[in-house]
Design a protein around this motif. Structure first.
Motif, PDB file in Angstrom:
ATOM      1  N   TYR A 125       0.840  -1.194   0.000  1.00 63.76           N
ATOM      2  CA  TYR A 125       0.000   0.000   0.000  1.00 63.76           C
ATOM      3  C   TYR A 125       0.879   1.249   0.000  1.00 63.76           C
ATOM      4  CZ  TYR A 125       0.966   0.203   5.049  1.00 63.76           C
ATOM      5  OH  TYR A 125       1.587   0.277   6.275  1.00 63.76           O
ATOM      6  N   MET A 126       0.283   2.359  -0.362  1.00 64.93           N
ATOM      7  CA  MET A 126       1.011   3.617  -0.498  1.00 64.93           C
ATOM      8  C   MET A 126       0.989   4.395   0.812  1.00 64.93           C
ATOM      9  SD  MET A 126       0.350   6.652  -3.303  1.00 64.93           S
ATOM     10  CE  MET A 126       0.605   5.494  -4.652  1.00 64.93           C
ATOM     11  N   VAL A 127       2.149   4.956   1.188  1.00 67.63           N
ATOM     12  CA  VAL A 127       2.271   5.741   2.417  1.00 67.63           C
ATOM     13  C   VAL A 127       2.765   7.141   2.072  1.00 67.63           C
ATOM     14  CG1 VAL A 127       3.464   5.949   4.633  1.00 67.63           C
ATOM     15  CG2 VAL A 127       2.710   3.701   3.814  1.00 67.63           C
ATOM     16  N   ASN A 128       1.997   8.134   2.464  1.00 63.17           N
ATOM     17  CA  ASN A 128       2.350   9.534   2.225  1.00 63.17           C
ATOM     18  C   ASN A 128       2.786  10.262   3.488  1.00 63.17           C
ATOM     19  OD1 ASN A 128       1.620  10.076  -0.708  1.00 63.17           O
ATOM     20  ND2 ASN A 128      -0.269   9.127   0.026  1.00 63.17           N
ATOM     21  N   ASN A 129       2.828   9.544   4.620  1.00 59.35           N
ATOM     22  CA  ASN A 129       3.168  10.154   5.901  1.00 59.35           C
ATOM     23  C   ASN A 129       4.268   9.335   6.562  1.00 59.35           C
ATOM     24  OD1 ASN A 129       0.748  12.268   6.519  1.00 59.35           O
ATOM     25  ND2 ASN A 129      -0.003  10.499   5.353  1.00 59.35           N
ATOM     26  N   TYR A 130       5.478   9.889   6.594  1.00 60.79           N
ATOM     27  CA  TYR A 130       6.620   9.133   7.099  1.00 60.79           C
ATOM     28  C   TYR A 130       7.794  10.070   7.395  1.00 60.79           C
ATOM     29  CZ  TYR A 130       8.388   9.696   2.318  1.00 60.79           C
ATOM     30  OH  TYR A 130       8.810  10.227   1.127  1.00 60.79           O
ATOM     31  N   ILE A 131       8.782   9.553   8.120  1.00 64.68           N
ATOM     32  CA  ILE A 131      10.010  10.283   8.426  1.00 64.68           C
ATOM     33  C   ILE A 131      11.014  10.062   7.294  1.00 64.68           C
ATOM     34  CG2 ILE A 131      11.958  10.475  10.025  1.00 64.68           C
ATOM     35  CD1 ILE A 131       9.338  11.537  11.180  1.00 64.68           C
ATOM     36  N   THR A 178       6.928  18.064   1.954  1.00 63.75           N
ATOM     37  CA  THR A 178       6.278  17.166   0.998  1.00 63.75           C
ATOM     38  C   THR A 178       7.330  16.221   0.429  1.00 63.75           C
ATOM     39  OG1 THR A 178       6.612  18.743  -0.800  1.00 63.75           O
ATOM     40  CG2 THR A 178       4.526  18.863   0.397  1.00 63.75           C
ATOM     41  N   GLY A 179       6.880  15.140  -0.146  1.00 64.75           N
ATOM     42  CA  GLY A 179       7.820  14.171  -0.709  1.00 64.75           C
ATOM     43  C   GLY A 179       7.086  13.067  -1.435  1.00 64.75           C
ATOM     44  N   ASP A 180       7.854  12.231  -2.099  1.00 66.43           N
ATOM     45  CA  ASP A 180       7.269  11.110  -2.832  1.00 66.43           C
ATOM     46  C   ASP A 180       6.715  10.069  -1.869  1.00 66.43           C
ATOM     47  OD1 ASP A 180       8.044  12.292  -5.213  1.00 66.43           O
ATOM     48  OD2 ASP A 180       9.964  11.218  -5.266  1.00 66.43           O
ATOM     49  N   ALA A 181       5.694   9.369  -2.305  1.00 62.38           N
ATOM     50  CA  ALA A 181       5.089   8.322  -1.481  1.00 62.38           C
ATOM     51  C   ALA A 181       6.003   7.112  -1.385  1.00 62.38           C
ATOM     52  CB  ALA A 181       3.739   7.918  -2.060  1.00 62.38           C
ATOM     53  N   PHE A 224       3.995   6.626  13.671  1.00 63.86           N
ATOM     54  CA  PHE A 224       3.133   5.663  12.985  1.00 63.86           C
ATOM     55  C   PHE A 224       1.670   6.090  12.993  1.00 63.86           C
ATOM     56  CE2 PHE A 224       0.816   1.467  13.087  1.00 63.86           C
ATOM     57  CZ  PHE A 224       1.059   1.138  11.758  1.00 63.86           C
ATOM     58  N   ASP A 225       1.296   6.971  13.916  1.00 59.65           N
ATOM     59  CA  ASP A 225      -0.102   7.394  14.000  1.00 59.65           C
ATOM     60  C   ASP A 225      -0.570   8.113  12.742  1.00 59.65           C
ATOM     61  OD1 ASP A 225       1.774   9.307  14.872  1.00 59.65           O
ATOM     62  OD2 ASP A 225       0.283  10.436  16.011  1.00 59.65           O
ATOM     63  N   TYR A 226       0.302   8.908  12.137  1.00 57.93           N
ATOM     64  CA  TYR A 226      -0.090   9.614  10.923  1.00 57.93           C
ATOM     65  C   TYR A 226      -0.300   8.643   9.764  1.00 57.93           C
ATOM     66  CZ  TYR A 226       1.167  13.945  13.323  1.00 57.93           C
ATOM     67  OH  TYR A 226       1.216  14.992  14.216  1.00 57.93           O
ATOM     68  N   ARG A 250      15.065  13.402   8.921  1.00 60.17           N
ATOM     69  CA  ARG A 250      14.258  13.398  10.151  1.00 60.17           C
ATOM     70  C   ARG A 250      13.096  14.392  10.080  1.00 60.17           C
ATOM     71  NH1 ARG A 250      17.670  10.334  13.321  1.00 60.17           N
ATOM     72  NH2 ARG A 250      16.405  10.450  15.208  1.00 60.17           N
ATOM     73  N   GLN A 251      12.696  14.758   8.880  1.00 57.25           N
ATOM     74  CA  GLN A 251      11.511  15.587   8.688  1.00 57.25           C
ATOM     75  C   GLN A 251      10.298  14.685   8.518  1.00 57.25           C
ATOM     76  OE1 GLN A 251      13.309  17.110   5.154  1.00 57.25           O
ATOM     77  NE2 GLN A 251      13.514  19.191   5.997  1.00 57.25           N
ATOM     78  N   LEU A 252       9.121  15.230   8.797  1.00 57.67           N
ATOM     79  CA  LEU A 252       7.897  14.488   8.567  1.00 57.67           C
ATOM     80  C   LEU A 252       7.368  14.817   7.182  1.00 57.67           C
ATOM     81  CD1 LEU A 252       5.589  12.633   9.530  1.00 57.67           C
ATOM     82  CD2 LEU A 252       4.440  14.688  10.411  1.00 57.67           C
ATOM     83  N   VAL A 253       7.387  13.839   6.319  1.00 59.17           N
ATOM     84  CA  VAL A 253       6.769  13.987   4.999  1.00 59.17           C
ATOM     85  C   VAL A 253       5.279  13.724   5.155  1.00 59.17           C
ATOM     86  CG1 VAL A 253       6.640  13.052   2.658  1.00 59.17           C
ATOM     87  CG2 VAL A 253       8.860  13.236   3.811  1.00 59.17           C
ATOM     88  N   THR A 254       4.456  14.597   4.620  1.00 56.99           N
ATOM     89  CA  THR A 254       3.014  14.407   4.728  1.00 56.99           C
ATOM     90  C   THR A 254       2.297  15.049   3.561  1.00 56.99           C
ATOM     91  OG1 THR A 254       1.048  14.742   6.120  1.00 56.99           O
ATOM     92  CG2 THR A 254       2.725  16.475   6.157  1.00 56.99           C
ATOM     93  N   SER A 255       1.192  14.465   3.210  1.00 57.12           N
ATOM     94  CA  SER A 255       0.313  15.052   2.197  1.00 57.12           C
ATOM     95  C   SER A 255      -0.869  15.747   2.861  1.00 57.12           C
ATOM     96  CB  SER A 255      -0.206  13.961   1.260  1.00 57.12           C
ATOM     97  OG  SER A 255      -0.908  12.968   1.999  1.00 57.12           O
ATOM     98  N   GLY A 256      -0.910  15.682   4.193  1.00 53.30           N
ATOM     99  CA  GLY A 256      -2.031  16.241   4.933  1.00 53.30           C
ATOM    100  C   GLY A 256      -1.737  17.605   5.513  1.00 53.30           C
ATOM    101  N   ASN A 257      -2.707  18.110   6.256  1.00 55.33           N
ATOM    102  CA  ASN A 257      -2.577  19.421   6.891  1.00 55.33           C
ATOM    103  C   ASN A 257      -2.184  19.223   8.357  1.00 55.33           C
ATOM    104  OD1 ASN A 257      -2.712  22.176   7.386  1.00 55.33           O
ATOM    105  ND2 ASN A 257      -4.931  22.144   7.735  1.00 55.33           N
TER     106      ASN A 257
END
Length: 356
Positions: free
Chosen positions: A30-36, A59-62, A160-162, A40-47
């Protein structure tokens, strides 16, 4: 009305049921858009707010991650009229999406954890359900299972919560026949959906169940925090996680690892949540030299601080138990028998403390 009695795991549940009653396991991607990321930055597609995350947001690649899924006997992806509850089982610090399966062992070439749930379902003790075995490291190097307090793979455990909220749960509920539908964001929808999801974990996964679901501290390497480690393991707390009580009504922590937040923090987080937690099931072996202190610390004052926002609390000590699957299988067995039930229809105590 049936009263659920917490007991030792029956030996016969380690053995397989007849073939037509056996569930099956599949590994999925599965695809993950929220990760370190590597910085050590948090990559996210959310707000997500930077103050809440405690680090820079980019932002970053999934990523493409893998998890394992147990589907009960008779599961038919085309029969959308039949729906299922979902249990998420989290692994330990050196484990991965296979720990509950492979590390737990087999009996006659069948995974013990599958045998346990096959027996529970076949004997009518629980309804057929879907079980998700994720990899709990939300980091670009999620396949690295080494223990390195400075590693981004370790930091990923505390974010992991995100991934759960924005990636994994939506994937499961879009692609499998679940009762819950995370896309239903109405108040009534959220109230209903959380009664159809449960989450529990062993060791590091037990810490995640407490810190990330109830709302405890995130941790990072002291090399980056510039502080001292309370646990003497190179890790120190940073910011409080917001918690995921709006997603889960049943939480289990089995031999929860060091870096678990203390009971006062966890209970206070519960008390500030808009939703009541129906079930918190905690367990540890009496001779567990790894987790005993963190277990005791995490439950101290928890129910007092949580007050009426924690409906049913279980504190189960396994006599002579150590940090192993004898304790964790017992936790999975009893937790699953208690979850997804209407407690108001049963004569059950609010607080159960027991030695098995």
């Amino acid at each position: 009305m049936v009263r659920i009695n917490v007991t030792g795991l029956p030996d016969k549940y380690l053995w397989s049921v007849i073939e037509e009653r056996q569930g099956f396991v599949q590994e999925i991607t599965y695809m993950v858009n929220n990760y370190i990321n590597h910085s050590r930055q948090l990559v996210t597609s959310g707000n997500i707010d930077m103050d809440e995350a405690g680090r820079e947001i980019v932002t970053g690649d999934a990523l493409m991650k893998k998890c394992n899924i147990y589907l009960p006997a008779g599961y038919d992806p085309n029969d959308v009229a039949v729906r299922y509850n979902v249990l998420y089982l989290l692994h330990g610090v050196g484990g991965n999406q296979y720990e509950w399966l492979r590390s737990n062992g087999k009996v006659k070439e069948r995974f013990i954890i599958c045998n346990i749930f096959d027996n529970l379902i076949a004997n009518g003790e629980i309804e057929p359900l879907i079980i998700v075995f994720p990899n709990g490291r939300s980091a670009y190097d999620w396949t690295d299972s080494s223990f390195n307090s400075e590693g981004t793979n370790m930091l990923g455990f505390y974010y992991f919560d995100y991934e759960l909220r924005h990636d994994l749960i939506p994937f499961i509920e879009l692609n499998y026949n679940t009762y819950a539908d995370i896309m239903n964001t109405s108040h009534e929808g959220i109230k209903y959906n959380r009664t159809r999801r449960a989450i529990a974990g062993l060791s590091m996964g037990g810490m995640q169940a407490l810190n990330l679901i109830l709302g405890g501290y995130r941790y990072d390497s002291t090399l980056f925090t510039g502080t001292k480690s309370h646990w003497n393991n190179g890790l120190d707390k940073t910011v409080l996680a917001p918690g995921l009580i709006d997603l889960f009504d049943y939480v289990g922590a089995f031999s929860n690892a060091p870096t678990s937040s203390d009971g006062k923090i966890l209970g206070s987080s519960l008390a500030s949540c808009a939703f009541k937690l129906q079930l918190l099931y905690t367990t540890c072996g009496s001779e567990d030299g790894v987790a005993n202190n963190s277990f005791l610390n995490s439950i101290d004052q928890l129910i007092h601080e949580a007050g009426d926002d924690l409906a049913h609390y279980y504190e189960i000590i396994i006599k002579d138990g150590i940090h192993d699957f004898n304790v964790w299988n017992n936790g999975a067995y009893n937790f699953s028998r208690l979850a997804f039930r209407n407690f108001d229809d049963q004569l059950m105590s609010n607080v159960v403390k027991k030695v098995l």
